[in-house]
Design an enzyme around this catalytic site. Structure first.
Site, PDB file in Angstrom:
ATOM      1  CG  HIS A 191      -2.154  -0.919   0.801  1.00  0.00           C
ATOM      2  ND1 HIS A 191      -2.065  -2.287   0.890  1.00  0.00           N
ATOM      3  CD2 HIS A 191      -3.351  -0.643   0.261  1.00  0.00           C
ATOM      4  CE1 HIS A 191      -3.189  -2.804   0.453  1.00  0.00           C
ATOM      5  NE2 HIS A 191      -3.981  -1.840   0.068  1.00  0.00           N
ATOM      6  CD  GLU A 223     -25.084   9.901  -7.727  1.00  0.00           C
ATOM      7  OE1 GLU A 223     -23.981   9.472  -7.401  1.00  0.00           O
ATOM      8  OE2 GLU A 223     -25.951  10.235  -6.900  1.00  0.00           O
ATOM      9  CG  ASP A 268     -23.264   5.794  -8.642  1.00  0.00           C
ATOM     10  OD1 ASP A 268     -23.055   4.571  -8.684  1.00  0.00           O
ATOM     11  OD2 ASP A 268     -22.919   6.507  -7.687  1.00  0.00           O
ATOM     12  CB  CYS A 305     -19.117  15.896  -9.931  1.00  0.00           C
ATOM     13  SG  CYS A 305     -20.505  14.927  -9.341  1.00  0.00           S
TER      14      CYS A 305
END
Ligand code: PEP
Ligand code: MG
Length: 846
Positions: free
Chosen positions: A471, A710, A734, A779
């Site tokens: 990570h 969305e 979405d 966005c």
């Protein structure tokens, strides 16, 4: 049964490795509630010997009220133990039994007996008799070729004992409350490793139920489902059969919920996933089995800055004031928890929730009852906080390292990383690498270390160890810092101030390069940086189309660091603040004051530019531990976003109050996610009105209200929403998922989930056509693609918001757009049959 004190065990050996291996084996057999096992072995990890003081401490630590049984290996182990016994006071000494049993067989039997609640005398007697079965078998078959099978029968006898102990536990719980039992098969490729295990632990903790897990395939467990360190000891690998037993008022709910979660493979993306747009670029270059490996692309040339290694506590410290040590440890854990949360938020922003979830495992460890309880117990018996913490961490780390699955073994590194962070804080050691410049050389780095690096001053990172998939490497890529890992221990001998040249793309490190080598690396670096720099130079200026219309280019924020990056990348506003970063990865929701302070800090970091605060968008793929959510067959179509907020309006009411308070101080827009029907918006607006009343100062003058688009139905009904909003912000991530019926995280249907599909574009156009006076923004990740800019402007979009690093290039793209031509382009795109044709059309125009 849960409160019953159990006999503690101490293993004394000349060899640390031997003792821990025996403990690991015994724990695999453990079928009962936790048994405290302390190890006093070796003079250190590598040096053989026994130490009476270490044994003395282990004797004290092991006694939780039912006494201690000690197993020893040879010669001086016994003498040192007797010496340690002499150091105890009379009462403590009377609670210790030295047992003549052989360590391996004795420990296995003793653990099982202790887990079943047996007395000290019985535990010692059982252990002493542990060889009897083996002796009988070997004695009878000594000449036969079946010796091995005789030995294995002996092992079976021990495991039978374990089963009996567990039956006792189950009977007791039957009497206490109704018990529900279920099973699942582990589907995750790496088994119940850190992320799925953390998810399981987190979800199990949300219910008023006692949940235990048992690995039916290996016989390990039961273990409490709320302890990550214990769940890991199940060694649950892919295909293993896990039994879940729940008791208590929420037992049924807890069981159903956990089984559903397991059925979804703990929401781990089994097909593997690519970071979603705007984050770290994919890892380039060959990955070799050993030697230096590329871990983050880019070129860095600079003087070596050699990091101090992690702190160590060489000897046991003592305390006269356990309360102060406890408070100090709690404060250190609190600070480290905060730091890890911040890293988590950064990771969620750059790489998505899947990668950010690794930090849930770190956070779980910092709240792990087993780990904290152990440290607390040690402090209670007079040990200073640093060494108590170090010893408790070492025990959990060793338990991971002793597991047979290599992936789970590697999680010991997570435990060590988190342990080191707390220890450094506790000791006041300046572990922060924030002063690092040039080429940072280190053994390894924690994700939190990388989060603190300044990409402007750190030209590159070279690690002696580490992996490209760790990570810390992922975070370095997200920050644009070139990294080479696996450079070998010799790199740590490089003197500070030595010139180094690093190619993070190819995995090359040159120490003390010649003039020609430096020139070569400089050429590579220039080419790499040129593209980035060109766009950055004009980033501060507004983005005007060639015909003079301003398009606002904003940033999507998921942390304070994002806001800082956004300000330096030329963001005109924050077009989307994913406020989830304040809510995820913690036990309780932030209160109104904390939220307000966080929003104001974002506003300050982005230079007072407008903040578009999206109300909490959880549910579906983003569960919150402290908000009970139903088990849903299809969470993406369930209680998500505003739906969940309206179903549990308390959280929303507080958040709206924080929004209103913030809006009195700085320009704010509030935005509701996942809206499908107008009544949802009206109800949210009503709650906003209530928040304004609760605040008592009237409506803040600059406060604007909008919705995310969305859901396809919302796009098609934009005209119905328009009278009630100041703006629409189209969430293409979405919107694409729902329009194309293609889950956004699924690799299998990724090709379908293409925002350039004319079906998706038509919905964007619907909003542009019907918005009236309301502003239309995008966005979703589509906004970050410079190629999409003319198309979106042509569809009626006036604002674009994206990950901060993409802003300069998108602003440049806006400058090349003529709006009349863009409208024509959009019209043609809508007539095409698929995303490939749309892309080809856009390429023609470039
Ligand atoms: C979107 O759906 O496009 C969006 C911006 O929201 P998120 O990615 O946070 O779901
Ligand atoms: Mg969304």
């Amino acid at each position: 049964m849960g409160d019953l004190a159990r006999v503690g065990l101490v293993v004394v050996s000349h060899s640390s490795a031997l003792a821990w291996a025996a403990v690991g084996l015994a724990q695999e057999m453990l079928h009962g509630a936790p048994v405290r096992i302390e190890v006093a072995a070796g003079l250190d990890e590598h040096t053989l010997g026994t130490d009476a003081l270490a044994i003395h401490r282990a004797l004290l630590d092991a006694d939780t009220g039912a006494g201690v049984v000690v197993l020893m290996d040879l010669g001086s182990a016994i003498l040192s133990t007797e010496l340690a016994l002499d150091l105890l006071d009379d009462e403590a000494r009377a609670a210790v039994t030295l047992c003549a049993a052989p360590i391996v067989e004795g420990l296995v039997v003793a653990v099982v007996a202790a887990a079943g609640g047996a007395s000290r005398e019985v535990v010692a007697a059982e252990a002493t008799a542990a060889l009897a079965g083996k002796q009988a078998h070997l004695g009878g078959v000594g000449d036969s070729p079946d010796d091995a099978s005789g030995a294995s029968d002996g092992a079976t006898a021990a495991s039978d004992g374990a089963t009996a102990a567990s039956d006792g536990a189950s009977a007791a719980s039957d009497g206490a409350s109704a018990e529900v039992v279920g099973r699942f098969v582990v589907a995750n490729p790496h088994g119940l490793h850190a992320r799925p295990a953390a998810r399981l632990v987190q979800e199990a903790g949300a219910f008023d139920a006692v949940v235990t897990l048992r690995n039916l395939t290996t016989g390990a467990g039961p273990v409490p489902a709320r302890s990550l360190s214990r769940v890991a000891t199940l060694g649950a690998q892919k295909g293993h059969d896990i039994e879940v037993v729940a008791t208590g008022p929420d037992a049924r709910c807890a069981l159903d919920h956990l089984l559903a979660l397991a059925d979804r493979a703990f929401d781990e993306d089994l097909a593997g996933h690519a970071p979603q747009g705007g984050g770290a670029p994919p890892l380039a270059g060959p990955v070799r089995a050993s030697g230096p490996m590329p871990a983050s692309p880019g070129i860095g040339i600079g003087l070596a800055w050699v990091a101090a290694s992690a702190p160590v506590v060489a000897a046991r410290t003592t305390t006269d004031d356990p309360a102060a040590d406890r408070a100090g440890l709690a404060a250190a854990i609190g600070r480290v928890t905060e730091a890890i949360r911040a890293v988590r938020a950064d990771t969620a922003r750059d790489l998505g929730e899947q990668d950010a979830a690794i930090f849930d495992a770190h956070l779980q460890l910092l709240a792990d009852d087993d780990l904290l309880g152990d440290a607390d117990h040690r402090i209670g018996s007079g040990e200073g906080a640093p060494s108590a913490w170090a010893a408790a961490v070492a025990r959990v780390e060793a338990a991971f390292a002793a597991l047979s699955d290599p992936y789970l073994q590697a999680r010991a590194a997570d435990v060590r990383a988190v342990g080191d962070q707390v220890l450094a804080d506790l000791l006041g050691v300046e572990r922060s690498l924030s002063g690092a410049t040039g080429v940072l050389v280190a053994t390894d780095l924690t994700p939190a270390d990388v989060a603190g690096l300044d990409p402007v001053r750190v030209a590159a990172v070279v690690l002696a160890h580490g992996s490209p998939t760790a990570h810390c490497a992922i975070l370095a890529r997200a920050k644009g810092i070139p990294v080479v890992v696996g450079a070998g221990a010799a790199v740590l001998d490089v003197a500070a101030g030595t010139l180094m040249a690093v190619d993070g793309t190819a995995g090359e490190v040159v120490v003390d390069p010649s003039a020609e080598e430096v020139a070569h690396f400089r050429t590579l670096a220039d080419a790499f940086d040129a593209a980035r720099t060109r766009a950055l130079q004009r980033a501060d200026r507004p983005a005007l189309t060639s015909d003079g219309t301003t398009v606002l280019v904003g940033a999507n924020l998921g942390s304070l660091a994002d806001a800082v990056t956004a300000a330096s990348s030329g963001a005109d506003l924050a077009g989307l603040v994913r406020t989830e970063f304040l809510f995820l990865g913690r036990q309780h929701a932030p209160d109104v004051d904390e939220q307000e302070a966080s929003y104001l800090a974002l506003a300050e970091a982005i230079g007072g530019r407008r903040l578009t605060l999206r109300t909490l968008d959880v549910g579906g793929d983003k569960p919150l531990g402290y908000v009970p959510m139903p088990v849903e067959a299809n969470p993406f179509l369930g209680l998500r976003g505003l739906r969940l907020s309206l179903a549990r309006p308390g959280l929303l009411a507080d958040q709206l109050l924080a929004v209103v308070r913030t809006a009195h101080r700085t320009p704010v827009s509030v935005m509701f996610p996942m809206v499908s029907v107008v009544p949802e918006l009206l109800e949210a607006r009503r709650l906003l009105g209530e928040a304004i009343e609760r605040d008592g100062r009237g409506r803040p003058s600059g406060l604007e209200v909008g919705i995310m688009v969305e859901v396809p139905a919302a796009a098609l009904k934009a005209a119905a929403f328009a009278p009630f909003v100041d703006f629409f912000s189209i969430g293409t991530n979405d919107l694409t998922q729902y329009t194309m019926a293609a889950e956004r995280g699924s690799g299998d249907v990724a090709v379908l989930g293409d925002p350039y599909d004319p079906g998706v574009l038509r919905l964007i156009g619907c909003v542009g056509d019907a918005a009236g006076a309301a502003m239309v923004g995008v966005c979703g990740e589509l906004a970050a693609d410079p190629a999409a800019v003319p198309l979106l402007i042509g569809l009626g979009v006036h604002e674009l918001s994206m990950s901060p690093l993409a802003i300069p290039q998108v602003k440049d793209a806006v400058r090349g757009v003529d709006r009349v031509a863009a409208r024509d382009l959009a019209r043609r795109a809508l007539t095409l049959d698929g995303p490939l044709a749309v892309r080809a059309l856009l390429a023609e125009g470039r």
